[in-house]
Design a protein around this motif. Structure first.
Motif, PDB file in Angstrom:
ATOM      1  N   ALA A   1      28.728  46.178   4.517  1.00  0.00           N
ATOM      2  CA  ALA A   1      28.136  44.858   4.724  1.00  0.00           C
ATOM      3  C   ALA A   1      28.592  44.282   6.058  1.00  0.00           C
ATOM      4  O   ALA A   1      29.735  44.452   6.473  1.00  0.00           O
ATOM      5  CB  ALA A   1      28.537  43.919   3.588  1.00  0.00           C
ATOM      6  N   TYR A   2      27.686  43.573   6.739  1.00  0.00           N
ATOM      7  CA  TYR A   2      27.985  42.920   8.010  1.00  0.00           C
ATOM      8  C   TYR A   2      28.700  43.867   8.979  1.00  0.00           C
ATOM      9  O   TYR A   2      29.829  43.622   9.408  1.00  0.00           O
ATOM     10  CB  TYR A   2      28.838  41.669   7.799  1.00  0.00           C
ATOM     11  N   ALA A   3      28.041  44.958   9.323  1.00  0.00           N
ATOM     12  CA  ALA A   3      28.613  45.882  10.307  1.00  0.00           C
ATOM     13  C   ALA A   3      28.943  45.130  11.593  1.00  0.00           C
ATOM     14  O   ALA A   3      28.200  44.236  12.010  1.00  0.00           O
ATOM     15  CB  ALA A   3      27.623  47.005  10.596  1.00  0.00           C
ATOM     16  N   HIS A   4      30.058  45.463  12.219  1.00  0.00           N
ATOM     17  CA  HIS A   4      30.444  44.836  13.483  1.00  0.00           C
ATOM     18  C   HIS A   4      29.645  45.454  14.625  1.00  0.00           C
ATOM     19  O   HIS A   4      29.434  46.672  14.658  1.00  0.00           O
ATOM     20  CB  HIS A   4      31.939  45.036  13.740  1.00  0.00           C
ATOM     21  N   SER A   5      29.241  44.633  15.576  1.00  0.00           N
ATOM     22  CA  SER A   5      28.463  45.137  16.709  1.00  0.00           C
ATOM     23  C   SER A   5      28.825  44.350  17.952  1.00  0.00           C
ATOM     24  O   SER A   5      29.203  43.174  17.874  1.00  0.00           O
ATOM     25  CB  SER A   5      26.963  45.039  16.435  1.00  0.00           C
ATOM     26  N   PHE A   6      28.705  45.018  19.115  1.00  0.00           N
ATOM     27  CA  PHE A   6      29.028  44.361  20.383  1.00  0.00           C
ATOM     28  C   PHE A   6      28.280  45.061  21.505  1.00  0.00           C
ATOM     29  O   PHE A   6      28.369  46.272  21.666  1.00  0.00           O
ATOM     30  CB  PHE A   6      30.539  44.410  20.649  1.00  0.00           C
ATOM     31  N   LEU A   7      27.508  44.282  22.270  1.00  0.00           N
ATOM     32  CA  LEU A   7      26.755  44.827  23.396  1.00  0.00           C
ATOM     33  C   LEU A   7      27.695  45.074  24.569  1.00  0.00           C
ATOM     34  O   LEU A   7      28.399  44.166  25.021  1.00  0.00           O
ATOM     35  CB  LEU A   7      25.643  43.863  23.801  1.00  0.00           C
ATOM     36  N   LEU A   8      27.718  46.295  25.070  1.00  0.00           N
ATOM     37  CA  LEU A   8      28.597  46.671  26.168  1.00  0.00           C
ATOM     38  C   LEU A   8      27.918  46.432  27.524  1.00  0.00           C
ATOM     39  O   LEU A   8      26.684  46.284  27.597  1.00  0.00           O
ATOM     40  CB  LEU A   8      28.985  48.146  26.042  1.00  0.00           C
ATOM     41  N   ASN A   9      28.710  46.402  28.576  1.00  0.00           N
ATOM     42  CA  ASN A   9      28.164  46.197  29.925  1.00  0.00           C
ATOM     43  C   ASN A   9      27.169  47.283  30.309  1.00  0.00           C
ATOM     44  O   ASN A   9      26.266  47.062  31.124  1.00  0.00           O
ATOM     45  CB  ASN A   9      29.301  46.163  30.946  1.00  0.00           C
ATOM     46  N   SER A  10      27.336  48.455  29.736  1.00  0.00           N
ATOM     47  CA  SER A  10      26.442  49.569  30.050  1.00  0.00           C
ATOM     48  C   SER A  10      25.055  49.402  29.458  1.00  0.00           C
ATOM     49  O   SER A  10      24.137  50.151  29.792  1.00  0.00           O
ATOM     50  CB  SER A  10      27.049  50.875  29.525  1.00  0.00           C
ATOM     51  N   GLY A  11      24.894  48.433  28.572  1.00  0.00           N
ATOM     52  CA  GLY A  11      23.630  48.276  27.860  1.00  0.00           C
ATOM     53  C   GLY A  11      23.629  48.962  26.505  1.00  0.00           C
ATOM     54  O   GLY A  11      22.734  48.747  25.702  1.00  0.00           O
ATOM     55  N   LYS A  12      24.641  49.797  26.269  1.00  0.00           N
ATOM     56  CA  LYS A  12      24.795  50.425  24.956  1.00  0.00           C
ATOM     57  C   LYS A  12      25.506  49.462  24.017  1.00  0.00           C
ATOM     58  O   LYS A  12      26.065  48.448  24.441  1.00  0.00           O
ATOM     59  CB  LYS A  12      25.570  51.732  25.073  1.00  0.00           C
ATOM     60  N   MET A  13      25.515  49.791  22.737  1.00  0.00           N
ATOM     61  CA  MET A  13      26.106  48.909  21.755  1.00  0.00           C
ATOM     62  C   MET A  13      27.194  49.630  20.972  1.00  0.00           C
ATOM     63  O   MET A  13      27.009  50.770  20.546  1.00  0.00           O
ATOM     64  CB  MET A  13      25.034  48.403  20.773  1.00  0.00           C
ATOM     65  N   LEU A  14      28.330  48.960  20.818  1.00  0.00           N
ATOM     66  CA  LEU A  14      29.400  49.454  19.965  1.00  0.00           C
ATOM     67  C   LEU A  14      29.156  48.936  18.559  1.00  0.00           C
ATOM     68  O   LEU A  14      28.928  47.731  18.363  1.00  0.00           O
ATOM     69  CB  LEU A  14      30.748  48.963  20.487  1.00  0.00           C
ATOM     70  N   ALA A  15      29.181  49.815  17.579  1.00  0.00           N
ATOM     71  CA  ALA A  15      28.978  49.416  16.181  1.00  0.00           C
ATOM     72  C   ALA A  15      30.073  50.002  15.320  1.00  0.00           C
ATOM     73  O   ALA A  15      30.485  51.157  15.507  1.00  0.00           O
ATOM     74  CB  ALA A  15      27.612  49.879  15.687  1.00  0.00           C
ATOM     75  N   GLN A  16      30.551  49.206  14.367  1.00  0.00           N
ATOM     76  CA  GLN A  16      31.599  49.620  13.443  1.00  0.00           C
ATOM     77  C   GLN A  16      31.203  49.242  12.020  1.00  0.00           C
ATOM     78  O   GLN A  16      30.711  48.135  11.792  1.00  0.00           O
ATOM     79  CB  GLN A  16      32.944  48.977  13.789  1.00  0.00           C
ATOM     80  N   ALA A  17      31.447  50.150  11.094  1.00  0.00           N
ATOM     81  CA  ALA A  17      31.222  49.871   9.682  1.00  0.00           C
ATOM     82  C   ALA A  17      32.225  50.686   8.871  1.00  0.00           C
ATOM     83  O   ALA A  17      32.435  51.872   9.162  1.00  0.00           O
ATOM     84  CB  ALA A  17      29.797  50.243   9.260  1.00  0.00           C
ATOM     85  N   ASN A  18      32.852  50.036   7.899  1.00  0.00           N
ATOM     86  CA  ASN A  18      33.861  50.701   7.088  1.00  0.00           C
ATOM     87  C   ASN A  18      34.945  51.257   8.016  1.00  0.00           C
ATOM     88  O   ASN A  18      35.580  50.501   8.729  1.00  0.00           O
ATOM     89  CB  ASN A  18      33.210  51.797   6.242  1.00  0.00           C
ATOM     90  N   VAL A  19      35.152  52.556   8.059  1.00  0.00           N
ATOM     91  CA  VAL A  19      36.170  53.137   8.950  1.00  0.00           C
ATOM     92  C   VAL A  19      35.534  53.992  10.035  1.00  0.00           C
ATOM     93  O   VAL A  19      36.186  54.843  10.640  1.00  0.00           O
ATOM     94  CB  VAL A  19      37.194  53.975   8.155  1.00  0.00           C
ATOM     95  N   SER A  20      34.256  53.769  10.315  1.00  0.00           N
ATOM     96  CA  SER A  20      33.528  54.573  11.304  1.00  0.00           C
ATOM     97  C   SER A  20      33.088  53.715  12.479  1.00  0.00           C
ATOM     98  O   SER A  20      32.816  52.512  12.328  1.00  0.00           O
ATOM     99  CB  SER A  20      32.307  55.248  10.659  1.00  0.00           C
ATOM    100  N   THR A  21      33.013  54.340  13.654  1.00  0.00           N
ATOM    101  CA  THR A  21      32.627  53.656  14.876  1.00  0.00           C
ATOM    102  C   THR A  21      31.655  54.541  15.658  1.00  0.00           C
ATOM    103  O   THR A  21      31.787  55.768  15.655  1.00  0.00           O
ATOM    104  CB  THR A  21      33.856  53.351  15.758  1.00  0.00           C
ATOM    105  N   MET A  22      30.685  53.910  16.309  1.00  0.00           N
ATOM    106  CA  MET A  22      29.764  54.656  17.150  1.00  0.00           C
ATOM    107  C   MET A  22      29.357  53.820  18.337  1.00  0.00           C
ATOM    108  O   MET A  22      29.518  52.590  18.350  1.00  0.00           O
ATOM    109  CB  MET A  22      28.500  55.067  16.355  1.00  0.00           C
ATOM    110  N   ILE A  23      28.866  54.456  19.388  1.00  0.00           N
ATOM    111  CA  ILE A  23      28.270  53.781  20.545  1.00  0.00           C
ATOM    112  C   ILE A  23      26.829  54.252  20.670  1.00  0.00           C
ATOM    113  O   ILE A  23      26.575  55.457  20.691  1.00  0.00           O
ATOM    114  CB  ILE A  23      29.037  54.087  21.833  1.00  0.00           C
TER     115      ILE A  23
END
Length: 371
Positions: free
Chosen positions: A349-371
């Motif tokens: 629920a409510y995955a964390h997200s953040f727009l990076l300077n590169s235009g890509k997005m950092l996303a986190q959910a549970n114990v996993s992270t992706m760009i």
């Protein structure tokens, strides 16, 4: 700030660590408003220009954010310390840390009793007045604050879940209001759909979008009047709320000089005109570099854990999880599956997200992270 000049002149920053930290943080915040190259970090490579985003960090990094003696009674400088930390981080690459810092500051103020009315007996000092100013009566928002955002320099907007608030609007309990910063007065606003556990984000033009939420409910969260084919509430006759599970609500913040009664200053919440492609509850909204929003994940009809049993459809947890994303405005673009959510399904629920300077997005959910 006369008291600060007095304390610096007396050398208090040499003996009082709380005042020293506050003084250094004042320099860090002030550096944000300066173009002087000396407030920026030195370039890492010869010939490079200093990074303006580094302004103030050389001071901020000197200040420990954890109290050396957590059981010591709080002081006025410590309260100012947390206010300055929050102010500095708000314009940094980690603005989400402000919520934690502000929360700690409020706890410190309550620990010191700053929220309690003081007697006026005896001599009233500068420090007494500063303590009095640390907590102020902000008035009544008329509805509980489940979601709140700054619309502009004059207005703060508040959203609650659909419930039986005493304040009324359009013949039903209100779960939306706008609070005027100058007057501390609030005005109810009509929101048609249930906003409980929705997500929200600003658009480039200053408008604010909230999306998704709970179905229509009545007193005690009971589904009273009309149900959707899925079993969720479509509409409730007592609260007058409609199903918000696919809703997209848009607000254009107005100023005191605008006609607040006009539709341009009110929430646009017409689910039969504008809606998401999928049902989303506890979803995430993130702004993208092209000005659109990405709406990520969410529950469909579960509660707390988005998994149904028997789980005969693992990718979507038996129909409880919406492990996809979609864009607003869609502009003909459809819904796409998101492997990060599929891997973490059940607790994302409510995955964390953040727009990076590169235009890509950092996303986190549970114990996993992706760009």
């Amino acid at each position: 700030m006369a008291y600060a000049h007095r304390d610096v002149s007396s050398g208090l920053h040499h003996t009082n660590s709380a005042f020293a930290g506050t003084l250094i943080l004042l320099c860090a915040v002030a550096a944000r408003y300066s173009n002087d190259l000396r407030v920026m970090d030195d370039p890492k490579e010869p010939g490079e220009e200093p990074d303006p985003h580094s302004s103030g960090w050389k001071w901020f990094s000197q200040v420990p954010l954890v109290r050396a003696t957590p059981l010591a009674p709080p002081c006025l400088y410590e309260l100012q310390f947390f206010a300055l930390v929050g102010h500095f981080l708000q314009a940094s690459s980690v603005p989400q840390a402000c919520w934690m810092i502000v929360g700690i500051g409020i706890c410190v103020a309550q620990d010191a009793g700053a929220h309690r009315r003081k007697s006026r007996r005896g001599v009233h000092t500068v420090e007494d007045e500063l303590w009095n100013c640390s907590f102020a009566d902000g008035g009544n928002t008329l509805v509980s604050v489940m979601m709140m955002f700054l619309g502009n320099e004059q207005k703060v907007y508040v959203l609650d879940k659909a419930e039986g608030n005493a304040a009324q609007v359009a013949g039903h309990p209100a779960w939306g209001s706008v609070w005027d910063i100058a007057s501390h007065q609030a005005t109810v606003m009509d929101v048609r759909t249930n906003v409980f556990c929705a997500s929200g984000m600003h658009l480039p033009n200053g408008s604010y979008v909230t999306s998704g939420r709970n179905g229509a409910i009545g007193r005690g969260r009971v589904i009273w009047s009309q149900r959707n084919p899925s079993g969720n509430g479509a509409w409730d006759s007592e609260y007058g709320d409609f199903d918000g599970s696919k809703a997209i609500r848009i607000l254009n913040p107005c100023t005191p000089f605008d006609n607040f009664a006009s539709t341009n200053c009110q929430w646009f919440d017409q689910f039969d005109v504008l809606s998401m492609q999928k049902h989303r509850w506890y979803s995430t909204a993130e702004a993208l570099a092209d000005g659109s929003l990405v709406l990520i994940g969410g529950f469909v009809n579960s509660d707390h854990i988005n998994r149904n049993y028997p789980n005969d459809y693992p990718q979507f947890e038996g129909g409880a999880a919406e492990n996809t994303y979609e864009l607003y405005p869609a502009n003909g673009r459809g819904v796409e599956a998101l492997n990060l959510l599929i891997r973490t399904s059940g607790l994302n629920a409510y995955a964390h997200s953040f727009l990076l300077n590169s235009g890509k997005m950092l996303a986190q959910a549970n114990v996993s992270t992706m760009i």
